[in-house]
Design a protein around this motif. Structure first.
Motif, PDB file in Angstrom:
ATOM      1  N   THR A   1       0.741  -1.219  -0.015  1.00  0.00           N
ATOM      2  CA  THR A   1       0.052  -0.029   0.190  1.00  0.00           C
ATOM      3  C   THR A   1       0.922   1.363   0.121  1.00  0.00           C
ATOM      4  O   THR A   1       1.983   1.150   0.517  1.00  0.00           O
TER       5      THR A   1
ATOM      6  N   SER B   1       1.103   3.823   2.137  1.00  0.00           N
ATOM      7  CA  SER B   1       1.504   4.039   3.135  1.00  0.00           C
ATOM      8  C   SER B   1       2.812   3.162   3.615  1.00  0.00           C
ATOM      9  O   SER B   1       3.869   3.474   4.163  1.00  0.00           O
TER      10      SER B   1
ATOM     11  N   LYS C   1       5.969   4.179   1.694  1.00  0.00           N
ATOM     12  CA  LYS C   1       6.424   5.530   2.213  1.00  0.00           C
ATOM     13  C   LYS C   1       7.499   4.752   3.446  1.00  0.00           C
ATOM     14  O   LYS C   1       8.458   5.391   3.508  1.00  0.00           O
TER      15      LYS C   1
END
Length: 230
Positions: A38, A40, A43
């Protein structure tokens, strides 16, 4: 090789290395996993990778710093040890050599001579006797002791005789002195002096090689024959 050629060579080797990494199965597997994450998680993985890289880069100078700190600490410890050894060596060289203690018989003779020179009356001299132990000095550090008993001394005599006894020899120490008022006349004192002869080891004897006999020569420069009258 000039600087431009070196830069081109390094750049070429880095590109070749990066191409080999991209072609490896491990890189492609990690890339597929990263793309399936995903946003997130991508990151988080990206920043985590940067943090790991930064830690790896910083660990190199930190390792050098830690090693240098340990080296400085070891150097300072050795320097302090050397200073202490030099200090002890200097203090030991400044300590005067202590002579061997006199025998108990010789010590008794010296004490009797001092008592006689103090012009004491016969009733003031209660006698001297040998002792073998002292509460202050262990038995293995003592060659023996002497107990001196005197009576009806004035304060000046107590001090003078005590000073003389304590300065007989550097290897003879006064371990105890008991002073009580005389029962018959409390203006005077009964005193017991205790001397101890220290067990000072003898200085080592350094053996010297005997000198070789000199060869004799005659007046003419020739070596004299044994038994010759020349």
């Amino acid at each position: 090789m000039n600087l431009d050629d070196l830069k081109d060579r390094v750049s070429t080797e880095l590109r070749a290395t990066w191409d080999r990494i991209q072609e490896s199965a491990a890189y492609n597997q990690m890339r597929d996993r990263y793309e399936n994450m995903t946003p997130s998680m991508q990151k988080l993985t990206f920043y985590g990778s940067i943090a790991v890289g930064v830690l790896i880069v910083l660990s190199i100078p930190y390792g050098y710093f830690s090693g240098s700190s340990d080296a400085v600490g070891e150097f300072e410890g050795k320097r302090m040890t050397i200073r202490e050894l030099l200090k002890v060596s200097r203090e030991a060289s400044e300590v005067p050599a202590i002579p061997q203690a006199p025998s108990i018989d010789s010590l008794r003779s010296t004490v009797d001579s001092m008592i006689h020179s103090a012009n004491l009356l016969p009733e003031q001299i209660k006698g001297t006797q040998s002792t073998t132990s002292s509460a202050m000095i262990p038995t293995n550090l003592s060659e023996g002791g002497l107990q001196i008993t005197l009576a009806k001394l004035n304060l000046r005599q107590v001090v003078d005789l005590g000073y003389k006894f304590s300065n007989i020899s550097p290897s003879v120490k006064m371990s105890d002195m008991t002073m009580t008022a005389n029962r018959e006349d409390n203006r005077y004192f009964d005193v017991v002096y205790k001397l101890v002869a220290l067990a000072v080891p003898a200085a080592p004897v350094i053996a010297t090689e005997p000198e070789a006999p000199k060869k004799g020569f005659s007046r003419g420069g020739r070596k004299a024959a044994p038994g010759s009258d020349e």
